[in-house]
Design a protein around this motif. Structure first.
Motif, PDB file in Angstrom:
ATOM      1  N   GLY A  12       4.669 104.351  48.267  1.00 41.60           N
ATOM      2  CA  GLY A  12       4.201 103.093  49.001  1.00 41.60           C
ATOM      3  C   GLY A  12       3.383 103.506  50.041  1.00 41.60           C
ATOM      4  N   SER A  13       2.407 102.895  50.440  1.00 42.20           N
ATOM      5  CA  SER A  13       1.203 103.183  51.510  1.00 42.20           C
ATOM      6  C   SER A  13       1.226 101.972  52.533  1.00 42.20           C
ATOM      7  N   GLY A  14       2.424 101.373  52.714  1.00 39.32           N
ATOM      8  CA  GLY A  14       2.592 100.073  53.779  1.00 39.32           C
ATOM      9  C   GLY A  14       2.898 101.047  54.988  1.00 39.32           C
ATOM     10  N   VAL A  34       2.134 108.140  46.363  1.00 39.16           N
ATOM     11  CA  VAL A  34       1.546 107.162  45.512  1.00 39.16           C
ATOM     12  C   VAL A  34       1.748 105.990  45.829  1.00 39.16           C
ATOM     13  N   THR A  35       0.688 104.993  45.579  1.00 38.62           N
ATOM     14  CA  THR A  35       0.963 103.648  45.768  1.00 38.62           C
ATOM     15  C   THR A  35       0.352 102.865  44.487  1.00 38.62           C
ATOM     16  N   ARG A  36       0.889 101.729  44.251  1.00 36.51           N
ATOM     17  CA  ARG A  36       0.684 101.050  43.142  1.00 36.51           C
ATOM     18  C   ARG A  36      -0.692 100.367  43.104  1.00 36.51           C
ATOM     19  N   TYR A  37      -1.447  99.864  44.147  1.00 34.79           N
ATOM     20  CA  TYR A  37      -2.609  99.260  44.059  1.00 34.79           C
ATOM     21  C   TYR A  37      -3.906 100.328  44.404  1.00 34.79           C
ATOM     22  N   ARG A  45      -0.633  90.000  57.211  1.00 34.72           N
ATOM     23  CA  ARG A  45       0.766  90.221  57.097  1.00 34.72           C
ATOM     24  C   ARG A  45       1.287  90.482  58.673  1.00 34.72           C
ATOM     25  N   GLN A 119      -1.867  93.978  59.789  1.00 35.51           N
ATOM     26  CA  GLN A 119      -1.534  94.940  58.852  1.00 35.51           C
ATOM     27  C   GLN A 119      -2.626  95.641  58.181  1.00 35.51           C
ATOM     28  N   GLU A 142       1.834 104.304  40.076  1.00 32.78           N
ATOM     29  CA  GLU A 142       3.070 103.591  40.227  1.00 32.78           C
ATOM     30  C   GLU A 142       4.358 104.271  39.923  1.00 32.78           C
ATOM     31  N   ALA A 176       9.242 104.080  50.049  1.00 29.76           N
ATOM     32  CA  ALA A 176       8.703 103.454  51.023  1.00 29.76           C
ATOM     33  C   ALA A 176       8.197 102.084  50.621  1.00 29.76           C
ATOM     34  N   ASN A 202       1.632  81.461  52.873  1.00 30.25           N
ATOM     35  CA  ASN A 202       0.443  81.849  53.967  1.00 30.25           C
ATOM     36  C   ASN A 202      -1.109  81.276  53.495  1.00 30.25           C
ATOM     37  N   MET A 308      13.001 103.823  53.407  1.00 24.47           N
ATOM     38  CA  MET A 308      12.715 103.161  54.747  1.00 24.47           C
ATOM     39  C   MET A 308      11.716 101.905  54.559  1.00 24.47           C
ATOM     40  N   GLY A 309      11.791 101.124  55.765  1.00 24.18           N
ATOM     41  CA  GLY A 309      11.004  99.959  55.944  1.00 24.18           C
ATOM     42  C   GLY A 309      11.752  99.017  55.210  1.00 24.18           C
ATOM     43  N   ASP A 310      10.782  97.835  54.546  1.00 23.79           N
ATOM     44  CA  ASP A 310      11.432  96.721  54.026  1.00 23.79           C
ATOM     45  C   ASP A 310      12.256  97.217  52.703  1.00 23.79           C
ATOM     46  N   GLY A 322       8.834  93.721  61.516  1.00 24.48           N
ATOM     47  CA  GLY A 322       8.838  94.340  60.388  1.00 24.48           C
ATOM     48  C   GLY A 322       8.199  95.714  60.166  1.00 24.48           C
TER      49      GLY A 322
HETATM   50  P1  FDA Z   1       5.166  97.333  52.419  1.00 21.29           P
HETATM   51  O1  FDA Z   1       5.852  96.152  51.624  1.00 21.29           O
HETATM   52  O2  FDA Z   1       4.282  96.790  53.575  1.00 21.29           O
HETATM   53  O3  FDA Z   1       4.765  98.390  51.626  1.00 21.29           O
HETATM   54  C1  FDA Z   1       5.314  98.683  50.271  1.00 21.29           C
HETATM   55  C2  FDA Z   1       4.303  99.664  49.428  1.00 21.29           C
HETATM   56  O4  FDA Z   1       4.937  99.962  48.293  1.00 21.29           O
HETATM   57  C3  FDA Z   1       2.983  98.976  49.262  1.00 21.29           C
HETATM   58  O5  FDA Z   1       2.035  99.777  49.358  1.00 21.29           O
HETATM   59  C4  FDA Z   1       3.042  98.766  47.772  1.00 21.29           C
HETATM   60  O6  FDA Z   1       2.042  98.568  46.866  1.00 21.29           O
HETATM   61  C5  FDA Z   1       4.007  99.936  47.236  1.00 21.29           C
HETATM   62  N1  FDA Z   1       4.598  99.731  46.356  1.00 21.29           N
HETATM   63  C6  FDA Z   1       5.825  98.853  45.869  1.00 21.29           C
HETATM   64  N2  FDA Z   1       6.118  99.243  44.625  1.00 21.29           N
HETATM   65  C7  FDA Z   1       5.686 100.384  44.294  1.00 21.29           C
HETATM   66  C8  FDA Z   1       5.762 101.102  42.983  1.00 21.29           C
HETATM   67  N3  FDA Z   1       6.702 100.922  41.727  1.00 21.29           N
HETATM   68  N4  FDA Z   1       5.138 102.150  42.873  1.00 21.29           N
HETATM   69  C9  FDA Z   1       4.068 102.472  43.733  1.00 21.29           C
HETATM   70  N5  FDA Z   1       3.953 101.952  44.810  1.00 21.29           N
HETATM   71  C10 FDA Z   1       4.766 100.840  45.277  1.00 21.29           C
HETATM   72  N6  FDA Z   1       5.796  90.613  59.022  1.00 21.29           N
HETATM   73  C11 FDA Z   1       5.457  90.305  60.078  1.00 21.29           C
HETATM   74  O7  FDA Z   1       5.940  90.766  60.972  1.00 21.29           O
HETATM   75  N7  FDA Z   1       4.748  89.059  60.307  1.00 21.29           N
HETATM   76  C12 FDA Z   1       4.144  88.518  59.060  1.00 21.29           C
HETATM   77  O8  FDA Z   1       3.564  87.543  59.580  1.00 21.29           O
HETATM   78  C13 FDA Z   1       4.494  88.872  57.907  1.00 21.29           C
HETATM   79  N8  FDA Z   1       3.827  88.321  56.931  1.00 21.29           N
HETATM   80  C14 FDA Z   1       4.018  88.961  55.602  1.00 21.29           C
HETATM   81  C15 FDA Z   1       3.379  88.226  54.530  1.00 21.29           C
HETATM   82  C16 FDA Z   1       3.454  88.795  53.354  1.00 21.29           C
HETATM   83  C17 FDA Z   1       2.747  88.306  52.215  1.00 21.29           C
HETATM   84  C18 FDA Z   1       4.126  89.854  53.140  1.00 21.29           C
HETATM   85  C19 FDA Z   1       4.472  90.755  51.710  1.00 21.29           C
HETATM   86  C20 FDA Z   1       5.091  90.759  54.184  1.00 21.29           C
HETATM   87  C21 FDA Z   1       4.713  90.136  55.429  1.00 21.29           C
HETATM   88  N9  FDA Z   1       5.362  90.575  56.575  1.00 21.29           N
HETATM   89  C22 FDA Z   1       5.088  90.053  57.892  1.00 21.29           C
HETATM   90  C23 FDA Z   1       6.367  91.692  56.452  1.00 21.29           C
HETATM   91  C24 FDA Z   1       5.731  93.235  56.809  1.00 21.29           C
HETATM   92  O9  FDA Z   1       4.407  93.072  56.279  1.00 21.29           O
HETATM   93  C25 FDA Z   1       6.506  94.223  56.322  1.00 21.29           C
HETATM   94  O10 FDA Z   1       7.868  94.183  57.201  1.00 21.29           O
HETATM   95  C26 FDA Z   1       6.136  95.589  56.372  1.00 21.29           C
HETATM   96  O11 FDA Z   1       4.764  95.531  55.663  1.00 21.29           O
HETATM   97  C27 FDA Z   1       6.905  96.406  55.883  1.00 21.29           C
HETATM   98  O12 FDA Z   1       6.333  97.676  55.701  1.00 21.29           O
HETATM   99  P2  FDA Z   1       6.884  98.632  54.288  1.00 21.29           P
HETATM  100  O13 FDA Z   1       5.986  99.843  54.482  1.00 21.29           O
HETATM  101  O14 FDA Z   1       8.264  98.954  54.305  1.00 21.29           O
HETATM  102  O15 FDA Z   1       6.473  97.784  53.113  1.00 21.29           O
END
Ligand code: FDA
Length: 581
Positions: A12-14, A34-37, A45, A119, A142, A176, A202, A308-310, A322
């Motif tokens: 994950g690259s969030g 590694v990150t999916r997209y 976000r 974000q 992925e 992550a 959104n 960690m994270g979401d 978030g």
């Molecule tokens: P995050 O979801 O950001 O990242 C997950 C990463 O894992 C991504 O890079 C994804 O591609 C990757 N991934 C997933 N599965 C995988 C796999 N099998 N293999 C490889 N990579 C994989 N919060 C807020 O405070 N205000 C807001 O307005 C919003 N709005 C919002 C809109 C939308 C559409 C979403 C989805 C989320 C929000 N959020 C939000 C929430 C906020 O974006 C969120 O809390 C953080 O991004 C969490 O960060 P993470 O890094 O934990 O996960």
């Protein structure tokens, strides 16, 4: 099959994954992400970036770069409730540290400023630093599954460009991977709560709305329109992305019904309705639907796999916690992994990640959901809950303008209800008062200081073990330096003062003896740093000859109120406990 080897594999690259990678690379730890997209977040976000997160960025040396993309605090501060942006205003709340009292508390609490960074602008800063500093980053890759054993984790991933599956062997794995975390599911983390407790859409758009907002600059404009809802109460949110021509609308839908069909025309109609001006040119740039969740993990790891994270805390955007909480999870775990991988700490140190971060995740999820409920009194005050008749709702809203008893009571109820939203829009304590209890924190024998004010609203500085080191400004060669600038950066720091020379000697000896990164800093007249205002003397809670041992994540590991007969023995005992050695 080819096998790539790495110290830590991050999925994950969030905000969580990118900051974990940036921190590990900064600490010199071999890691792969590694990150999916094929790229990072493509929509704004999360955006509210609180002082604690800015401190993490500052520690990483990325604060200045992040500030290039930030909307500054003074443009965040009028939380507006209105019938539409062009229409009647119902009330405002000074928010995000813009109330003068709150502003003073922000200035005292941290060397950093709370800001707004979408974000999709923050992620490249973190990800870029990670890649530049050594992370082997693989986009379009992925995570599929993993198997762990005594010495490491074998992870199967798929290269989505070549459509090829291969394996990565890592000593530790970090999941992550966001709110639908496959990693968390694969290690069976115990989850509490419910997904999908509400539905939201959104809509991102470009429109110059300066004429409606520039005089009341804010991140959030709440629009209450009885009757114009899609299965909800009729409240929409117009969120600033860039002042004042890029926006994101959040509009609720009934979670018991299928998500609404999104089209450009529908999106434009929602924008025009909330703005209240059909003549404004609007360019719709995107739309998506998402669900509101109320879920957290009771434990964040299993063996060599950490989430960690979401992946471990899933909640609505209220309070803007978030990505902040996700980045702070990474700051907690990264130094522990680094020290364990370098052999400076025992593996049990990693257990403290669960003990320290899981209670924070629960608190954040509960607070964010509670904040949604606390909007109810605003509807109540406007008379929107006592009837289902839309005309009656509008009449009730109008009645607040009358000089009679009902009008007076509605006005007061509305002012009170808006003021109560401080728990969502200015909850400095929720952001800054985190205190840890775990094996990586050693008691100094004193009782934990009780909070003397509301702990959700007011940050209370203390050097009590388990609290974040208080910030005060010190000086060196005419340059202002925060106490937080003296610590962190992947090492332990021992702060002492006049009469603390034995601590300095002990720190030097133990850094060599234990092979742990540890430096000592002396504060006071003629020492490494001057304390011109006496702020450190007044807030350190120790005698000049005492010491505060600070962890790489800027949290206090241990302290001694004064010098002791055998400083080296006392510090060794504390360090060994913290490091699980
Ligand atoms: P995050 O979801 O950001 O990242 C997950 C990463 O894992 C991504 O890079 C994804 O591609 C990757 N991934 C997933 N599965 C995988 C796999 N099998 N293999 C490889 N990579 C994989 N919060 C807020 O405070 N205000 C807001 O307005 C919003 N709005 C919002 C809109 C939308 C559409 C979403 C989805 C989320 C929000 N959020 C939000 C929430 C906020 O974006 C969120 O809390 C953080 O991004 C969490 O960060 P993470 O890094 O934990 O996960």
């Amino acid at each position: 099959m080819t096998m790539l080897e790495t110290g830590v594999l991050i999925v994950g690259s969030g905000p969580a994954g990118s900051s974990a990678a940036a921190l590990l690379s900064t600490y010199g730890i071999d890691n792969t992400l590694v990150t999916r997209y094929r790229w990072l977040a493509d929509t704004p976000r999360a955006h509210i970036t609180n002082q604690r997160t800015m401190e993490v960025l500052r520690d990483l040396g990325l604060e200045e770069q992040a500030m290039l993309y930030a909307t500054h605090q003074e443009l965040m501060g009028n939380n507006v409730f209105c019938a539409s942006l062009a229409g009647e205003e119902l009330g405002r709340m000074r928010s995000w540290g813009n109330d003068p009292h709150s502003k003073a508390r922000h200035l005292k609490a941290s060397p950093t400023e709370m800001v707004d960074i979408p974000q999709d602008l923050l992620e490249p800063v973190l990800f870029g630093a990670a890649a530049k500093r050594g992370t082997k980053a693989r986009l379009s890759t992925e995570y599929l599954s993993h198997i762990q054993d005594e010495t490491g984790v074998t992870v199967t991933v798929r290269d989505r460009v070549l459509d090829q599956t291969f394996e990565i062997r890592a000593k530790y794995l970090i999941g992550a991977d966001g709110g639908r975390s496959q990693v968390a599911q694969d290690i069976g983390l115990p989850m509490v709560g419910k997904m999908g407790v509400g539905g939201s859409m959104n809509i991102t758009f470009k429109a110059d709305l300066s004429r409606y907002v520039a005089h009341r600059p804010s991140v959030l404009y709440w629009v209450l329109q009885p009757g114009s809802d899609v299965g909800g109460i009729g409240m929409g949110l117009v969120r600033m992305v860039r002042p004042w021509d890029e926006w994101l609308i959040v509009w609720g839908y009934d979670i018991d019904q299928p998500p609404p069909e999104m089209t450009d025309d529908f999106a434009r109609s929602v924008v025009h309705s909330l703005v209240g001006d059909d003549t404004i040119p609007v360019e719709i740039t995107g739309y998506s639907t998402w669900t509101v969740n109320h879920m957290y993990a009771k434990r964040y790891s299993s063996g060599r796999v950490f989430c960690m994270g979401d992946a471990v805390h899933r909640h609505p955007p209220s309070n803007g916690l978030g990505s902040n909480t996700s980045i702070q999870d990474a700051f907690n775990l990264a130094w522990k992994l680094a020290l364990v991988l370098n052999g400076a700490a025992g593996e049990k140190l990693l257990d403290s990640y669960n003990a320290e971060r899981a209670p924070i995740g629960k608190q954040v999820v509960d607070r964010a959901n509670k904040s949604i409920g606390e909007t109810g009194p605003i509807f109540q005050a406007l008379g929107l809950l006592s009837t289902k008749d839309v005309d009656q709702m509008r009449a009730n809203m109008e009645s607040r303008k009358r000089p009679d008893v009902e009008g007076r009571s509605r006005r007061k109820a509305l002012r009170d209800a808006i003021a109560y939203k401080v728990y969502e829009f200015d909850a400095h304590g929720v952001e800054m008062n985190q205190r840890y209890q775990s094996s990586a924190v050693v008691s100094d024998g004193s009782a934990a200081p009780a909070f003397t004010q509301d702990p959700e609203l007011i940050y209370q500085a203390t050097t009590y073990p388990g609290a974040r080191l208080p910030h005060v400004w010190l000086e060196r060669s005419g340059r202002q330096v925060s106490t937080l600038d003296l610590v962190g950066q992947g090492r332990f720091t021992l702060l002492t003062g006049i009469g603390g020379d034995d601590w300095v000697a002990a720190a030097e000896a133990l850094a060599a003896e234990l092979g742990v990164p540890l430096t000592a800093v002396s504060i006071g007249p003629g020492r490494d740093y001057e304390d011109p205002f006496g702020d450190w003397a007044n807030s350190s809670e120790i005698a000049d000859g005492g010491c505060v041992l600070v962890r790489p994540d800027q949290f206090v590991a241990w302290r001694s109120m004064d010098t002791t007969a055998d400083c080296q023995a006392a510090l060794r005992t504390a360090l060994r406990a913290v490091l699980s050695r």
